[in-house]
Motif scaffolding. Structure first.
Motif, PDB file in Angstrom:
ATOM      1  N   THR A  51      -5.250   2.720  -2.653  1.00 32.74           N
ATOM      2  CA  THR A  51      -4.110   2.024  -2.424  1.00 32.74           C
ATOM      3  C   THR A  51      -4.295   0.442  -1.613  1.00 32.74           C
ATOM      4  OG1 THR A  51      -3.444   2.838  -0.329  1.00 32.74           O
ATOM      5  CG2 THR A  51      -2.649   4.185  -1.998  1.00 32.74           C
ATOM      6  N   MET A  79       0.690  -1.200   0.053  1.00 33.76           N
ATOM      7  CA  MET A  79      -0.037   0.042  -0.158  1.00 33.76           C
ATOM      8  C   MET A  79       0.801   1.214   0.060  1.00 33.76           C
ATOM      9  SD  MET A  79      -2.975  -1.146   2.637  1.00 33.76           S
ATOM     10  CE  MET A  79      -4.055   0.625   2.438  1.00 33.76           C
ATOM     11  N   THR A  80       2.093   1.320   0.697  1.00 37.41           N
ATOM     12  CA  THR A  80       2.738   2.378   1.034  1.00 37.41           C
ATOM     13  C   THR A  80       3.641   2.701  -0.500  1.00 37.41           C
ATOM     14  OG1 THR A  80       3.140   1.965   3.288  1.00 37.41           O
ATOM     15  CG2 THR A  80       4.903   3.291   1.978  1.00 37.41           C
ATOM     16  N   LEU A  93      -2.119   6.750   2.918  1.00 41.02           N
ATOM     17  CA  LEU A  93      -2.622   5.366   2.459  1.00 41.02           C
ATOM     18  C   LEU A  93      -4.159   5.658   2.416  1.00 41.02           C
ATOM     19  CD1 LEU A  93      -1.065   2.599   4.510  1.00 41.02           C
ATOM     20  CD2 LEU A  93      -0.374   3.764   2.294  1.00 41.02           C
TER      21      LEU A  93
END
Length: 98
Positions: free
Chosen positions: A83, A67-68, A79
């Motif tokens: 994401t 996600m990052t 986030l």
């Protein structure tokens, strides 16, 4: 974390201490994902299995890492649900999240 700490608390702790801010809507979606994972985990009979607890924790960290990365790709400084969706599409199947 100790394997005596319930999975939900372990995963929520990881989420809350993550190094990048999490949009409130995304945090809610992650909390729902955690809740669903806990149900799957307990249904599978892994509640006291320290290896499976550690695996679930590592897999959640993998999801947050993805996600990052996705946030960076999209130019976000936090986030978002997008994401999360993109990361799940890349990492699934990932026990016990998908």
């Amino acid at each position: 974390m100790s394997s005596t700490v319930p999975l939900k608390a372990r995963l929520t702790g990881i989420m809350k201490s993550w190094g990048i801010p999490i949009n409130p809507g995304c945090q809610q979606a992650l909390q729902q994902l955690i809740d669903q994972a806990v149900v799957k985990f307990q249904t599978a009979g892994f509640s006291s299995n320290s290896q499976k607890l550690n695996e679930a924790e590592r897999n959640f960290e993998k999801l947050l890492i993805e996600m990052t990365w996705e946030a960076g790709q999209q130019g976000f400084k936090e986030l978002h649900e997008t994401t999360l969706s993109a990361a799940l599409a890349r990492v699934c199947p990932l026990f016990p999240f998908c």
